[in-house]
Design an enzyme around this catalytic site. Structure first.
Site, PDB file in Angstrom:
ATOM      1  N   GLU A   1      -5.990  -4.095  10.756  1.00 30.01           N
ATOM      2  CA  GLU A   1      -4.886  -3.215  10.795  1.00 30.01           C
ATOM      3  C   GLU A   1      -5.207  -2.420  12.069  1.00 30.01           C
ATOM      4  O   GLU A   1      -6.192  -1.192  11.887  1.00 30.01           O
ATOM      5  CB  GLU A   1      -4.950  -2.124   9.544  1.00 30.01           C
TER       6      GLU A   1
ATOM      7  N   HIS B   1      -9.772   1.945   4.341  1.00 28.80           N
ATOM      8  CA  HIS B   1      -8.399   1.934   4.891  1.00 28.80           C
ATOM      9  C   HIS B   1      -8.695   3.049   6.131  1.00 28.80           C
ATOM     10  O   HIS B   1      -9.312   3.693   5.973  1.00 28.80           O
ATOM     11  CB  HIS B   1      -7.172   2.360   4.121  1.00 28.80           C
TER      12      HIS B   1
ATOM     13  N   LYS C   1       0.221   4.277  -0.364  1.00 28.56           N
ATOM     14  CA  LYS C   1      -0.350   5.451   0.121  1.00 28.56           C
ATOM     15  C   LYS C   1       0.002   6.535  -1.064  1.00 28.56           C
ATOM     16  O   LYS C   1      -0.095   6.515  -2.107  1.00 28.56           O
ATOM     17  CB  LYS C   1      -0.195   5.879   1.311  1.00 28.56           C
TER      18      LYS C   1
ATOM     19  N   SER D   1       2.937  -1.892  10.516  1.00 28.17           N
ATOM     20  CA  SER D   1       4.402  -1.783  10.894  1.00 28.17           C
ATOM     21  C   SER D   1       5.023  -3.202  10.505  1.00 28.17           C
ATOM     22  O   SER D   1       5.996  -3.683  11.153  1.00 28.17           O
ATOM     23  CB  SER D   1       4.638  -1.347  12.199  1.00 28.17           C
TER      24      SER D   1
ATOM     25  N   GLU E   1      -6.990   5.311   7.287  1.00 31.88           N
ATOM     26  CA  GLU E   1      -6.490   6.636   6.704  1.00 31.88           C
ATOM     27  C   GLU E   1      -7.660   7.305   6.342  1.00 31.88           C
ATOM     28  O   GLU E   1      -7.938   8.413   6.396  1.00 31.88           O
ATOM     29  CB  GLU E   1      -5.266   6.799   6.141  1.00 31.88           C
TER      30      GLU E   1
ATOM     31  N   ASN F   1       0.915  -0.946  -0.119  1.00 31.73           N
ATOM     32  CA  ASN F   1       0.093  -0.021  -0.032  1.00 31.73           C
ATOM     33  C   ASN F   1       0.922   1.420  -0.208  1.00 31.73           C
ATOM     34  O   ASN F   1       1.395   1.474   1.111  1.00 31.73           O
ATOM     35  CB  ASN F   1      -1.022   0.134   1.185  1.00 31.73           C
TER      36      ASN F   1
ATOM     37  N   GLY G   1       2.218   2.523  10.768  1.00 29.55           N
ATOM     38  CA  GLY G   1       3.086   3.427  10.601  1.00 29.55           C
ATOM     39  C   GLY G   1       3.896   4.115  11.600  1.00 29.55           C
ATOM     40  O   GLY G   1       4.556   5.113  11.641  1.00 29.55           O
TER      41      GLY G   1
HETATM   42  P1  PGA Z   1       2.642   0.748   7.567  1.00 29.95           P
HETATM   43  O1  PGA Z   1       1.201   0.690   6.850  1.00 29.95           O
HETATM   44  O2  PGA Z   1       3.216  -0.766   7.081  1.00 29.95           O
HETATM   45  O3  PGA Z   1       3.438   1.605   7.231  1.00 29.95           O
HETATM   46  O4  PGA Z   1       2.283   0.317   8.941  1.00 29.95           O
HETATM   47  C1  PGA Z   1       0.448  -0.053   6.885  1.00 29.95           C
HETATM   48  C2  PGA Z   1      -1.036   0.307   6.060  1.00 29.95           C
HETATM   49  O5  PGA Z   1      -1.309   1.399   6.449  1.00 29.95           O
HETATM   50  O6  PGA Z   1      -1.715  -0.238   5.405  1.00 29.95           O
END
Ligand code: PGA
Length: 255
Positions: free
Chosen positions: A166, A94, A10, A212, A96, A8, A172
């Site tokens: 998630e 997602h 983003k 992460s 976000e 992903n 992140g």
């Molecule tokens: P990350 O993001 O691996 O940077 O924690 C995962 C995601 O948001 O799908």
């Protein structure tokens, strides 16, 4: 059930940067044994990524879409527009988007429905915030997010559905969930799916862990019985870190 690892990206990478990543990853794809791998670039890089991935076993996904086929929806993208580039998967709901764009089940549900109608495979994201976890309501949150989207929805091909667990506090932050936490959540998601889908459907849905994930910890997650892959943000942006992660998952799965 085949493991699925999705990158992903983003809001990262121009079309030129995406093309260069895809060119490089093709040199490594022979090492991706036993894992279904996909890249989800921003919309503006889909065309470039699609050209470079032609004939590759690395697949293409999108990060969002609108449920309408066309119309007065400024700034939105439809399923048909994604399919034009050979997109096979679409990430929906997602965290976000839930938090930054105020997306809730009333919007995510028609997106998932439109994805199925257009033969795109939805990656439906669910997960609790830190506050919800501390309050001990993780299961309640997961149940609400799943039933808000899937209750009474016609899912003819549950094998095309992926649910990404998630936890928001792990995204992140470098603070991944423990493999035990991920397994417990995935088991609970399976239980909810068994109630929401027609008989036998839940067993066909793949559940990813995201938050992460990196080459150093992927092994723990893919070794958990109810987890069938990962949704990867930060560690998917460089060819080296992403390839190492996929290769590590492949080794863990073959053992
Ligand atoms: P990350 O993001 O691996 O940077 O924690 C995962 C995601 O948001 O799908």
């Amino acid at each position: 059930m085949k493991m699925i690892i999705a990158a992903n990206w983003k809001m990262h990478k121009t079309a030129a940067e995406a093309a260069s990543f895809c060119l490089d990853i093709r040199q490594r794809e022979e090492q991706f044994k036993g894992i279904e791998v996909l890249i989800c670039p921003p919309f503006t890089a889909l065309s470039a990524a699609a050209s470079e991935l032609k004939g590759s076993k690395v697949k293409l996904g999108a990060q969002n879409m609108h449920w309408e086929p066309k119309g007065a929806q400024t700034g939105e993208i439809s399923a048909g527009m994604l399919k034009e580039f050979g997109v096979e998967y679409v990430i929906l709901g997602h965290s976000e988007r839930r938090h930054l764009m105020a997306e809730d089940s009333s919007r995510i549900r028609p997106k998932v429905e439109a994805a199925f109608q257009n033969k795109l495979k939805p990656i439906l994201c669910v997960g609790e915030t830190e506050d919800q976890r501390e309050k001990g309501i993780t299961e309640q949150v997961l149940e609400e997010q799943l039933s808000g989207v899937l209750k009474e929805l016609e899912v003819d091909r549950p094998e095309d559905l992926v649910v990404a667990y998630e936890p928001v506090w792990a995204i992140g932050t470098g603070k991944a969930a423990s493999a035990d936490d991920a397994e417990r959540a995935a088991q609970y998601i399976k239980k909810c799916l068994a109630e929401l889908l027609t008989a036998g459907g839940a067993e066909k849905v793949r559940i990813q862990y995201g938050g992460s994930v990196k080459a150093e910890n992927i092994n723990e997650f893919v070794s958990s019985p109810a987890v069938h892959g990962a949704l990867v943000g930060g560690a998917s942006l460089e060819v080296d870190s992403f390839s190492s992660l996929v290769e590590a998952a492949g080794k863990a799965v073959s053992n």
